[in-house]
Design an enzyme around this catalytic site. Structure first.
Site, short mmCIF file in Angstrom:
data_model
loop_
_atom_site.label_atom_id
_atom_site.label_comp_id
_atom_site.label_asym_id
_atom_site.label_seq_id
_atom_site.Cartn_x
_atom_site.Cartn_y
_atom_site.Cartn_z
N GLU A 1 0.84 -1.20 0.00
CA GLU A 1 0.00 0.00 0.00
C GLU A 1 0.87 1.26 0.00
OE1 GLU A 1 -3.83 -0.74 1.41
OE2 GLU A 1 -3.85 1.04 2.67
N GLU B 1 2.01 1.77 -3.47
CA GLU B 1 0.93 2.26 -4.31
C GLU B 1 0.73 3.76 -4.08
OE1 GLU B 1 -2.77 0.21 -3.68
OE2 GLU B 1 -3.79 1.28 -5.30
N CYS C 1 -8.53 -2.69 3.29
CA CYS C 1 -8.43 -3.83 4.20
C CYS C 1 -9.79 -4.31 4.65
CB CYS C 1 -7.65 -3.47 5.45
SG CYS C 1 -6.15 -2.58 5.11
N SER D 1 -7.54 1.25 -2.96
CA SER D 1 -6.27 0.57 -3.14
C SER D 1 -6.46 -0.81 -3.77
CB SER D 1 -5.60 0.42 -1.77
OG SER D 1 -4.58 -0.55 -1.84
N LYS E 1 -15.83 -10.61 6.46
CA LYS E 1 -14.75 -11.44 5.92
C LYS E 1 -15.31 -12.75 5.37
CE LYS E 1 -10.94 -9.06 6.67
NZ LYS E 1 -10.21 -8.52 5.53
N GLU F 1 -16.08 -11.86 1.99
CA GLU F 1 -14.86 -11.61 1.24
C GLU F 1 -14.24 -12.95 0.80
OE1 GLU F 1 -11.33 -8.54 2.13
OE2 GLU F 1 -10.91 -10.54 2.89
N GLU G 1 -12.97 -13.00 -6.87
CA GLU G 1 -11.62 -12.43 -7.04
C GLU G 1 -10.57 -13.20 -6.24
OE1 GLU G 1 -14.37 -10.75 -6.26
OE2 GLU G 1 -14.37 -8.70 -7.00
N CYS H 1 -11.39 -2.93 13.79
CA CYS H 1 -11.66 -4.37 13.89
C CYS H 1 -11.84 -4.85 15.32
CB CYS H 1 -10.52 -5.15 13.25
SG CYS H 1 -10.15 -4.57 11.61
#
Lengths: 158, 624, 566
Positions: free
Chosen positions: C280, C283, C300, C320, C355, C358, C363, C499
């Site tokens: 990151e 980037e 994230c 990102s 998550k 996710e 992907e 989190c």
């Protein structure tokens, strides 16, 4: 967004009443006046336009008794069951109408979308009890038989 | 557009003159009731007839002076809807009832041309014929102040309202009084909120005035949801400008620039009359920016309800105006601090605002002279039920139930016996014979465990089952509960279920106690006023008619003989010839017996379809 | 101290010190007043009526909505109040599914708890609970309307804090329910899977999806090699329910427990976070050099990514391309185990419900198999530990496995709002002294505020940074960006506090949230390495496994309109 639904009517209503969250009830009222119910297609559209979640608009639409998510009949018959009408026997009128049209508390609109029968808590015409309204026109001092007569008149009209 | 006080007074003088030129007037009632009985057709027919006969008729007041003419008016509700369509003739004050299209010609020929009374159309009662409206007992015992114009002026014309001195109170408040003066006058008059609670209006206004915010709101509660009440509707339809004037004075006193009127969806005519009235006032510059050349600006908006009784509650109503679900919120903060759009808000009901111009014009001293000092003024009631004269009435506060029911109301219908009067709608209680001499005012009723509520009075005779009445109101409340707080949402549901069981003859020992326990919890813990009072009809009927409940529960009997499921169908053995016809018709095989001997009905099987009653050739089957 | 600012609670004088309502004051006085619908971070709803108290005039006030006043005297436990509370509970129970033993929320249910506390022995009303109406459509949460007590906590969470508006009240009175628009499945609503509704739900009406069974099955499978990674936030939240203090770092014990349960290799997601920091940072630098459109949003948080996809697809090019630490690490672990003889199964223990979604996104699949096979939450791990009969408190801490067993403090603080930013700044700053570490920490990146802003010098350039937690705050910030405010780097965490307060964690109050944050910062302090780039493992990964595969294994491009419903 639904491509086949014409949003012109909705746009005009929003333009007239203002693109404000507080106008949502009035906007829904006008939409319902036009379509005789609230088409599902207008919810995502309004949500985007007014910046309110669809769940919230649905929440408002299901809170108020006057909104209907299903198409209502051409003639909306409201039988008053306010105190005055109730003590002067409004329920037999309601039952008669439902029986004639094959409707019930759960099923309020005929399949041919001609009639909707519902109750209303008070029309404020207590002096003429029992009353009913057909599309907001008040019919005073009703009886089950008069109601049948009225219904027959409306049936011929259609 | 009126630019100054002089402009207003000049215009008012003009209309006064032109009103005076109408030496004769025909006022056709255009209240919802009379319209439904065909009054608008009568109105049009009368104009047609006048035109045919070349009798000058004035449909609308004009600025330029003209000769004598017959004024044709669409008036507001007289409150005597049962007798409609009503036509009032002035200057004589004749009231014609149940007028038909075919009567119109005679009215013109006889009454308008010759000034003669048509006896046939007069109200009659007990052999007496009442020519004039004011002589009719129903009106004679009333004191109509708030409703004074209802039925007497054209409800759709600001010109007419000006012609009889309209907006003088507003003018006085705007030019001759300070903001504190206005509030003092209202406080001094002891005007209390007509919506039910009876909170002192002056105090409410003062609280809002003291808030330091730029934006404040005046909200008029026209969500008259109590079944059996239509006072506010009559004011909105019959004298809309009076109410607007009251709101404008409130705006002036508290420094509010904007007002909202929330009207029930079931009152489409009230909405249209108010819209017209607001448009007229805007056109004249009585509403808008810099009214009559002063710094005061005031705008009014109308919101239509969408069918939720709970929106009569203040915070639910403001939530609804804001476009949200009409769910009451916790207080504090109160509406006077954080009301509509979170701004300080005066929320009064229609009748309260309609009282304001009277107080400003005539002074608090005059107002306090009417009714008891602590509950000054008059109160409009909707009188309905098993009573001779139903309709809209207005009496001074402190009038007793007896006077209202037996003098104004003409006593019980069909000679029935008075049993109880239900006051205050679904939030109210039932009062019995022993309360007949109780004065109708906020404090006396509170002491007796009832409340004025919005003013519905339902009179019941001894054929009315009080358990069924309690069930009816509980059904209403349960349907209208917003669902937010647990005691109201769940508690009313359980109370209704118990009451439904009782009227069906399935009541159990302990039901009364459970009802009272639920009622106590709901009253003590519910979130809003509607919830807190939801159980009142049950508690008050148990208090006064406990025996009736017990008869339903323990004897499976309805003493009033009204609960269908508790009716017993029996065969009179002295009349039964034992022909067996009834047993053949019985759909559930509940009737049995030996031929030529009296048959009997098994009550556990009977479904009360009454087929046996109509088939018995000897009238031996009876329902008790 | 003002001596006259007191009121009496059950006869005890209690000082009023800025408490907004009686309830706060009563709880300060050490009295556990029952409530269903009160959460200090949500608006006051006042609907359950359990917190009624009796004032000195015999009147009743709802403690949640009554401001304290000096001189007031209230009682919190009188005969009347007990009677009303019991009746309210009875009324709720009468309308409620009472299959407690098989309920997903058994033991954690407030209704169950209060029914026990108030000794509800019988319900005098017929049970009118309808048949279970279960919405199983989401990968993250399960809804059962029949267990709902309509306290509205989820609605206020979804609308006020998260600004998602997936659910609201529908209908009214006794027909009222919590519903999506037209009662459609939650998966086709704007829900982003943050799970905060489930976190505040007092009953089992909204619960986090449970994937324990699948993990047990994998552990039982002799042909499977089961690896696991544990997210930073888990270690400071797990303790409370296992005999530890909340906020205390229990990572060593978690590792020990997982090893006993049969996991083959145990890793720390902080290692994945180190990869994220490096990628990151790169980037960001590249964007700055290229003069690309700013800001760069972090990626994230999967709930944030969902939110962005559903509400601001036009901003996706600003998000990102870095995969989340979990996914980066999973790619690496899967790649490593690709050739191991056994079927590789990778489990992630996360504080997060989103998550779970996710993990199943297209992907992040390799040859149709998700890189993370199963995601379980902290709460599920607690249950698994209990199920195993492991006495957590008695465990000796153990270390994670090799070859991916090194991590840094920078990776650990990912679990708290501001942590990603702080770790990235540590990487970017050229001053590698310990004073520079301190100065970054005190630059406004730490703390529980919803929106934090700071400016950092990066060489000649002034970097405008914003750190938000809670999606309502994210939305507010985006609106500001849209009206022209400039930022270079924006860290977004969907859950309030980051989190540590994820919906997979045991529910925490504001105070406990802070404790958990502190726990992570002290873990950072105790760590040997504080900068991601100094993690020796990074060097070997980039020169080994990742060589030539950085883009394929560590990056992703989210595209609007291509994702499935979650």
């Amino acid at each position: 967004m639904n491509k086949t639904f014409d949003y012109k009517v909705v746009d005009e209503i929003i333009d007239e009443l203002g693109n404000r969250q507080s106008a949502v009830i009035a906007i829904l009222q006008n939409i319902q006046e036009h379509y005789r119910y609230l088409p599902k297609e207008v919810f995502p559209y309004l949500s985007k336009k007014l910046g309110i979640s669809q769940a919230k608009i649905y929440s408002v639409a299901t809170f108020y008794e006057n909104f209907s998510l299903r198409p209502k009949g051409k003639y909306v018959i409201k039988v008053c069951d306010g105190t005055a009408c109730h003590v002067r026997k409004s329920i037999p009128i309601l039952e008669k109408l439902r029986k004639e049209l094959g409707l019930s508390e759960m099923k309020t609109t005929t399949d041919d979308l001609h009639f909707t029968v519902e109750t209303v808590s008070c029309l404020g015409a207590c002096g003429l009890a029992p009353v009913l309204t057909v599309n907001d026109k008040v019919y005073p001092a009703m009886t089950p038989d008069k109601a049948t007569g009225l219904l027959n008149g409306l049936k011929e009209d259609k | 557009m009126l630019k100054s006080r002089e402009d207003l007074t000049k215009l008012r003088d003009t209309y006064e003159l032109s009103l005076a030129a109408e030496t004769k007037k025909i006022l056709v009632c255009a209240g919802t009731g009379c319209i439904s009985s065909g009054s608008l057709e009568i109105y049009n027919r009368l104009i047609e007839l006048l035109n045919e006969r070349n009798i000058p008729c004035s449909i609308e007041l004009k600025k330029e002076s003209h000769g004598e003419a017959v004024g044709m008016k669409k008036s507001g509700c007289h409150g005597f809807c049962e007798m409609g369509p009503l036509v009032r003739i002035e200057p004589q004050g004749y009231l014609y009832t149940k007028v038909k299209l075919s009567d119109c010609e005679e009215i013109i020929e006889k009454t308008i041309k010759e000034g003669k009374h048509i006896e046939r159309l007069a109200y009659r009662k007990g052999g007496a014929i009442y020519k004039k409206q004011e002589e009719i007992p129903f009106y004679k015992k009333q004191t109509r102040l708030v409703l004074e114009h209802c039925g007497h002026i054209d409800a759709t014309s600001i010109k007419e309202y000006l012609g009889i001195g309209g907006y003088t109170a507003f003018e006085k408040a705007l030019f001759d009084m300070g903001r504190d003066d206005i509030i003092n006058e209202i406080s001094e008059a002891n005007l209390r909120g007509r919506g039910g609670g009876g909170f002192p209006t002056g105090r409410k206004w003062a609280q809002v005035k003291h808030q330091n915010t730029e934006q404040k709101y005046i909200v008029c509660n026209g969500d008259e949801g109590d079944p059996g009440a239509f006072m506010d509707r009559s004011i909105m339809e019959g004298d809309p400008h009076r109410m607007l004037e009251g709101m404008m004075i409130a705006g002036l006193a508290c420094g509010a620039g904007e007002g909202y009127i929330y009207v029930r969806a079931e009152y489409p005519m009230a909405v249209s009359r108010l819209k017209t009235a607001i448009a007229q006032a805007e056109e004249l510059g009585l509403l808008g920016d810099r009214i009559l050349g002063t710094d005061f600006s005031f705008h009014l908006h109308i919101n239509r309800g969408a069918g939720a009784f709970v929106c009569g509650e203040g915070s639910a109503l403001t939530a609804s105006i804001e476009g949200k679900r009409g769910m009451p919120r916790v207080k504090p903060p109160r509406t006077v601090e954080h009301g509509l759009f979170d701004m300080p808000t005066i929320l009064n009901n229609v009748e309260t605002f309609a009282n304001v111009p009277l107080i400003i014009t005539n002074g608090s001293g005059w107002y306090k002279g009417i009714g008891p000092e602590k509950s000054a003024g008059t109160k409009a009631f909707a009188l309905t039920g098993n009573i001779e004269n139903t309709g809209l009435i207005e009496v001074p506060m402190g009038t007793t139930f007896r006077e209202v029911i037996f003098d104004v109301g003409g006593g019980m219908k069909d000679g029935g016996e008075f049993k109880a009067v239900q006051i205050g709608g679904p939030s109210g209680g039932c009062l019995t014979k022993e309360h007949l001499d109780l004065p109708l005012d906020f404090d006396s009723l509170k002491k007796a465990g009832a409340m004025i509520g919005s003013g519905g009075l339902v009179v019941m005779d001894d054929n009315t089952c009080m358990v069924e009445v309690a069930r009816f109101f509980m059904n209403f409340t349960q349907n209208e509960s917003c669902g937010k707080c647990v005691p109201c949402r769940e508690g009313t549901k359980r109370m209704l279920a118990i009451l439904e069981r009782i009227v069906e003859g399935k009541g159990e020992d302990g039901d009364i106690e459970l009802l009272l326990e639920l009622a106590d919890t709901i009253s003590a813990t519910a979130l809003c006023g509607l919830g807190k009072t939801a159980a009142f009809p049950v508690v008050s009927t148990i208090k006064s008619f406990r025996l009736e409940y017990e008869a339903h529960i323990y004897e499976k009997r309805c003493p009033a003989g009204s609960c269908q499921k508790l009716k017993k169908i029996q065969i009179d053995p002295s009349l039964c010839k034992g022909c067996s016809k009834c047993s053949k018709f019985c759909p559930v095989n509940a009737i049995s017996g030996k031929i030529k001997e009296p048959f009997v009905i098994d009550q556990t099987r009977c479904i009360k379809c009454r087929a046996c009653i109509s088939t018995c050739p000897f009238h031996a089957v009876k329902e008790d | 101290m003002k001596t006259n600012n007191y009121m009496l609670i059950d006869g005890m004088p209690v000082e009023i010190n800025g408490e907004k309502n009686l309830l706060e004051l009563i709880r300060k006085a050490g009295i556990k007043l029952p409530t269903f619908c009160y959460h200090s971070e949500l608006s006051i709803y006042g609907a359950c009526r359990m917190c009624m108290v009796e004032n000195q005039w015999g009147g009743l006030d709802a403690a949640c909505s009554t401001p304290p006043k000096a001189g007031m005297a209230i009682r919190t436990n009188t005969r009347r109040l007990r009677k009303y509370r019991k009746m309210i509970l009875e009324l709720l129970l009468a309308n409620h599914c009472r299959d407690c033993t098989t309920c997903n929320n058994n033991g954690k249910c407030k209704l169950q708890d209060l029914a026990v506390t108030f000794n509800i022995e019988r319900v005098r009303f017929p049970n009118t609970a309808a048949k279970p109406k279960i919405d199983d459509s989401s990968y993250c949460i399960t809804r059962d309307q029949n267990k709902c007590i309509l306290c509205g906590d989820c609605v206020r969470m979804c609308n006020e804090i998260q600004n998602i508006g997936a659910i609201d009240f529908a209908h009214r009175g006794s027909k009222m329910i919590i519903s999506t628009a037209f009662d459609q499945p939650i998966a086709s609503s704007p829900c982003v899977g943050c799970g905060q509704c489930a976190a505040v739900c007092p009953t089992g009406a909204i619960v986090v999806k449970n994937d324990k069974k699948k993990v047990w099955e994998a552990l039982d499978d002799k042909n499977a090699k089961v690896t696991v990674q544990i997210a930073p936030a888990v270690r400071v939240a797990i303790g409370r329910e296992l005999g530890h203090a909340n906020g205390e770092n229990a990572m060593g014990k978690i590792v020990a427990a997982l090893r006993r349960m049969g996991f083959d290799e145990i890793y720390d997601t902080s290692t994945g976070a180190d990869l994220t920091v490096l990628e990151e940072s790169n980037e960001l630098l590249k964007r700055l050099e290229a003069g690309a459109a700013m800001p760069l949003f972090t990626s994230c948080c999967p709930a944030w990514v969902n939110y962005c996809e559903k509400n601001y697809p036009e901003l996706l090019p600003h998000v990102s391309t870095c995969r989340s630490p979990m996914q980066m690490f999973a790619s690496v672990i899967k790649e490593q185990n690709k050739t191991s003889g056994r079927r590789p199964v990778h489990v992630a223990v996360m504080p997060c419900t989103a998550k779970k979604y996710e993990a199943v996104r297209e992907e992040f699949k390799t040859d149709g198999v998700p890189n993370v096979d199963y995601v379980i939450t902290t709460q599920e791990l607690i249950q698994m530990i209990k199920e195993s009969g492991i006495v957590f408190a008695d465990l000796e801490p153990e270390a994670v496995d090799m070859p991916f067993g090194t991590m840094t403090g920078a990776g650990v603080i990912f679990g708290v709002t501001g942590g990603v930013t702080e770790a990235v700044l540590r990487r970017l700053t050229s001053d590698k002294s310990s004073t520079s570490l301190m100065s970054i920490a005190y630059q406004g990146v730490r703390g529980m505020e919803g929106i934090k802003e700071t400016t950092v010098m990066l060489g000649e350039r002034e970097l405008q940074i914003a750190i938000v937690n809670g999606l309502k705050n994210a939305c507010d910030l985006i609106e500001r960006i849209k009206t022209g405010e400039h930022y270079d780097f924006v860290e977004v965490m969907a859950c309030p506090g980051g989190c540590i307060n994820g919906a997979g964690q045991p529910f925490s109050s504001l105070k406990e949230k802070e404790k958990r944050g502190k726990g992570l910062y002290s873990a950072d302090k105790l760590s040997n390495i504080k900068r991601s780039e100094e993690n020796p493992l990074m060097m070997s990964l980039y020169s080994g496994l990742l060589k030539g595969h950085v883009h394929e294994l560590l990056h992703v491009r989210y595209k609007a309109g291509t994702k499935e419903e979650n």
